[in-house]
Scaffold this motif. Structure first.
Motif, PDB file in Angstrom:
ATOM      1  N   ALA A 109      -7.488   6.850  -9.805  1.00 26.00           N
ATOM      2  CA  ALA A 109      -8.667   5.980  -9.897  1.00 26.00           C
ATOM      3  C   ALA A 109      -9.847   6.697  -9.240  1.00 26.00           C
ATOM      4  N   PRO A 110     -10.271   7.850  -9.798  1.00 20.49           N
ATOM      5  CA  PRO A 110     -11.342   8.626  -9.170  1.00 20.49           C
ATOM      6  C   PRO A 110     -12.651   7.851  -9.116  1.00 20.49           C
ATOM      7  N   GLY A 111     -13.330   7.986  -7.989  1.00 21.68           N
ATOM      8  CA  GLY A 111     -14.597   7.284  -7.811  1.00 21.68           C
ATOM      9  C   GLY A 111     -14.423   5.866  -7.316  1.00 21.68           C
ATOM     10  N   GLN A 112     -13.270   5.281  -7.574  1.00 26.10           N
ATOM     11  CA  GLN A 112     -12.997   3.906  -7.124  1.00 26.10           C
ATOM     12  C   GLN A 112     -12.704   3.929  -5.631  1.00 26.10           C
ATOM     13  N   ILE A 113     -13.238   2.967  -4.922  1.00 25.81           N
ATOM     14  CA  ILE A 113     -12.978   2.878  -3.491  1.00 25.81           C
ATOM     15  C   ILE A 113     -11.627   2.199  -3.281  1.00 25.81           C
ATOM     16  N   TRP A 114     -10.778   2.893  -2.554  1.00 19.93           N
ATOM     17  CA  TRP A 114      -9.493   2.330  -2.159  1.00 19.93           C
ATOM     18  C   TRP A 114      -9.655   1.825  -0.735  1.00 19.93           C
ATOM     19  N   THR A 115      -9.504   0.523  -0.529  1.00 21.31           N
ATOM     20  CA  THR A 115      -9.656  -0.038   0.816  1.00 21.31           C
ATOM     21  C   THR A 115      -8.501   0.432   1.692  1.00 21.31           C
ATOM     22  N   TYR A 116      -8.748   0.415   3.012  1.00 20.65           N
ATOM     23  CA  TYR A 116      -7.702   0.788   3.949  1.00 20.65           C
ATOM     24  C   TYR A 116      -6.451  -0.067   3.708  1.00 20.65           C
ATOM     25  N   GLU A 117      -6.670  -1.352   3.536  1.00 17.99           N
ATOM     26  CA  GLU A 117      -5.539  -2.261   3.355  1.00 17.99           C
ATOM     27  C   GLU A 117      -4.747  -1.917   2.092  1.00 17.99           C
ATOM     28  N   ARG A 118      -5.457  -1.692   1.005  1.00 19.38           N
ATOM     29  CA  ARG A 118      -4.776  -1.393  -0.263  1.00 19.38           C
ATOM     30  C   ARG A 118      -4.018  -0.068  -0.179  1.00 19.38           C
ATOM     31  N   LEU A 119      -4.641   0.963   0.404  1.00 23.54           N
ATOM     32  CA  LEU A 119      -3.951   2.244   0.564  1.00 23.54           C
ATOM     33  C   LEU A 119      -2.732   2.099   1.469  1.00 23.54           C
ATOM     34  N   HIS A 120      -2.891   1.369   2.550  1.00 29.45           N
ATOM     35  CA  HIS A 120      -1.767   1.187   3.475  1.00 29.45           C
ATOM     36  C   HIS A 120      -0.617   0.498   2.765  1.00 29.45           C
ATOM     37  N   LEU A 121      -0.925  -0.485   1.967  1.00 22.70           N
ATOM     38  CA  LEU A 121       0.110  -1.202   1.228  1.00 22.70           C
ATOM     39  C   LEU A 121       0.798  -0.284   0.219  1.00 22.70           C
ATOM     40  N   GLU A 122       0.027   0.504  -0.521  1.00 28.10           N
ATOM     41  CA  GLU A 122       0.585   1.412  -1.530  1.00 28.10           C
ATOM     42  C   GLU A 122       1.387   2.558  -0.922  1.00 28.10           C
ATOM     43  N   VAL A 123       0.872   3.140   0.154  1.00 27.56           N
ATOM     44  CA  VAL A 123       1.476   4.351   0.709  1.00 27.56           C
ATOM     45  C   VAL A 123       2.521   4.047   1.784  1.00 27.56           C
ATOM     46  N   TRP A 124       2.194   3.182   2.730  1.00 22.74           N
ATOM     47  CA  TRP A 124       3.097   2.886   3.832  1.00 22.74           C
ATOM     48  C   TRP A 124       3.961   1.655   3.550  1.00 22.74           C
ATOM     49  N   GLY A 125       3.567   0.864   2.548  1.00 18.85           N
ATOM     50  CA  GLY A 125       4.367  -0.292   2.160  1.00 18.85           C
ATOM     51  C   GLY A 125       4.208  -1.515   3.033  1.00 18.85           C
ATOM     52  N   ASN A 126       3.128  -1.553   3.838  1.00 19.48           N
ATOM     53  CA  ASN A 126       2.895  -2.744   4.656  1.00 19.48           C
ATOM     54  C   ASN A 126       1.397  -2.975   4.783  1.00 19.48           C
ATOM     55  N   ARG A 127       1.031  -4.082   5.390  1.00 24.69           N
ATOM     56  CA  ARG A 127      -0.380  -4.454   5.521  1.00 24.69           C
ATOM     57  C   ARG A 127      -0.970  -4.077   6.874  1.00 24.69           C
ATOM     58  N   HIS A 128      -0.225  -3.349   7.685  1.00 18.78           N
ATOM     59  CA  HIS A 128      -0.735  -2.982   9.007  1.00 18.78           C
ATOM     60  C   HIS A 128      -2.035  -2.209   8.865  1.00 18.78           C
ATOM     61  N   LEU A 129      -3.057  -2.667   9.552  1.00 18.88           N
ATOM     62  CA  LEU A 129      -4.340  -1.974   9.494  1.00 18.88           C
ATOM     63  C   LEU A 129      -4.634  -1.256  10.790  1.00 18.88           C
ATOM     64  N   GLY A 130      -4.325  -1.878  11.903  1.00 21.66           N
ATOM     65  CA  GLY A 130      -4.544  -1.232  13.189  1.00 21.66           C
ATOM     66  C   GLY A 130      -5.853  -0.484  13.249  1.00 21.66           C
ATOM     67  N   ARG A 131      -5.810   0.743  13.752  1.00 23.33           N
ATOM     68  CA  ARG A 131      -7.006   1.561  13.864  1.00 23.33           C
ATOM     69  C   ARG A 131      -7.122   2.543  12.711  1.00 23.33           C
ATOM     70  N   ASN A 132      -6.173   2.561  11.806  1.00 25.70           N
ATOM     71  CA  ASN A 132      -6.174   3.430  10.635  1.00 25.70           C
ATOM     72  C   ASN A 132      -6.103   4.909  10.979  1.00 25.70           C
ATOM     73  N   SER A 133      -5.706   5.261  12.210  1.00 31.42           N
ATOM     74  CA  SER A 133      -5.674   6.675  12.583  1.00 31.42           C
ATOM     75  C   SER A 133      -4.635   7.436  11.770  1.00 31.42           C
ATOM     76  N   ASP A 134      -3.522   6.770  11.407  1.00 31.46           N
ATOM     77  CA  ASP A 134      -2.520   7.446  10.581  1.00 31.46           C
ATOM     78  C   ASP A 134      -3.107   7.821   9.228  1.00 31.46           C
ATOM     79  N   MET A 135      -3.853   6.917   8.636  1.00 36.33           N
ATOM     80  CA  MET A 135      -4.456   7.165   7.332  1.00 36.33           C
ATOM     81  C   MET A 135      -5.532   8.249   7.426  1.00 36.33           C
ATOM     82  N   HIS A 136      -6.362   8.189   8.438  1.00 32.65           N
ATOM     83  CA  HIS A 136      -7.417   9.195   8.602  1.00 32.65           C
ATOM     84  C   HIS A 136      -6.824  10.587   8.799  1.00 32.65           C
ATOM     85  N   SER A 137      -5.707  10.669   9.492  1.00 34.02           N
ATOM     86  CA  SER A 137      -5.041  11.949   9.710  1.00 34.02           C
ATOM     87  C   SER A 137      -4.551  12.530   8.386  1.00 34.02           C
TER      88      SER A 137
END
Length: 168
Positions: A109-137
């Motif tokens: 989905a190039p150009g489409q904004i993937w929210t932190y929550e949606r990415l976390h759900l797709e990649v990590w399989g949960n809704r944890h948002l926390g500080r998102n440091s895992d995702m930023h890394s």
């Protein structure tokens, strides 16, 4: 119900603070407006609002199209899921599982904004948002790999919202 004024509520959706400010200026003449970051926030708000029997729902949702429209990824950029590699033209670089999964979302989905929550759900399989440091890394590592390949794409951060893949 005579004697009760009917008011309308306009809900604007804009992902970045700059877009929300611009939308607020545009909607400044409206009787009542609410600006949220995502469609999910608008839905959540509307689920809370009770509409009296026989009344028209109080909201008219509009979408702010301030951001540029999605563009396809460069045609030479590909994610090989079988081998878990990122390919740019005739070069390849290995990806970890998390790098692969994040990049796969963004490439599809190039150009489409993937929210932190949606990415976390797709990649990590949960809704944890926390500080998102895992995702930023993970995103930082993928950006580095795109740069090492000199790929004509990168991952842009949309502050406070998420990420999107954009051509360079």
């Amino acid at each position: 119900m005579q004697g009760i004024p009917v008011a309308s509520l306009v809900i604007g959706i804009a992902s970045s603070p700059a877009e929300r400010r611009q939308l607020a200026r545009l909607l400044g003449g409206s009787d009542a407006f609410l600006i949220v970051s995502t469609v999910d926030q608008a839905r959540e708000f509307l689920g809370v609002v009770d509409t009296p029997p026989g009344a028209t729902p109080p909201a008219t949702a509009i979408r702010a199209e301030v951001a540029p429209s999605p563009q396809p990824p460069p045609p030479d950029l590909a994610v090989d899921s079988d081998r878990r590699v990122l390919r740019w033209r005739d070069q390849e670089i290995d990806l970890t599982r998390l790098e692969h999964d994040v990049l796969l979302c963004l490439v599809h989905a190039p150009g489409q904004i993937w929210t932190y929550e949606r990415l976390h759900l797709e990649v990590w399989g949960n809704r944890h948002l926390g500080r998102n440091s895992d995702m930023h890394s993970v995103v930082r590592r993928v950006r580095g790999k795109l740069a090492r390949l000199n790929a004509a794409a990168t991952i842009h951060s949309v502050r406070g919202v998420g990420f999107r893949l954009v051509p360079v």
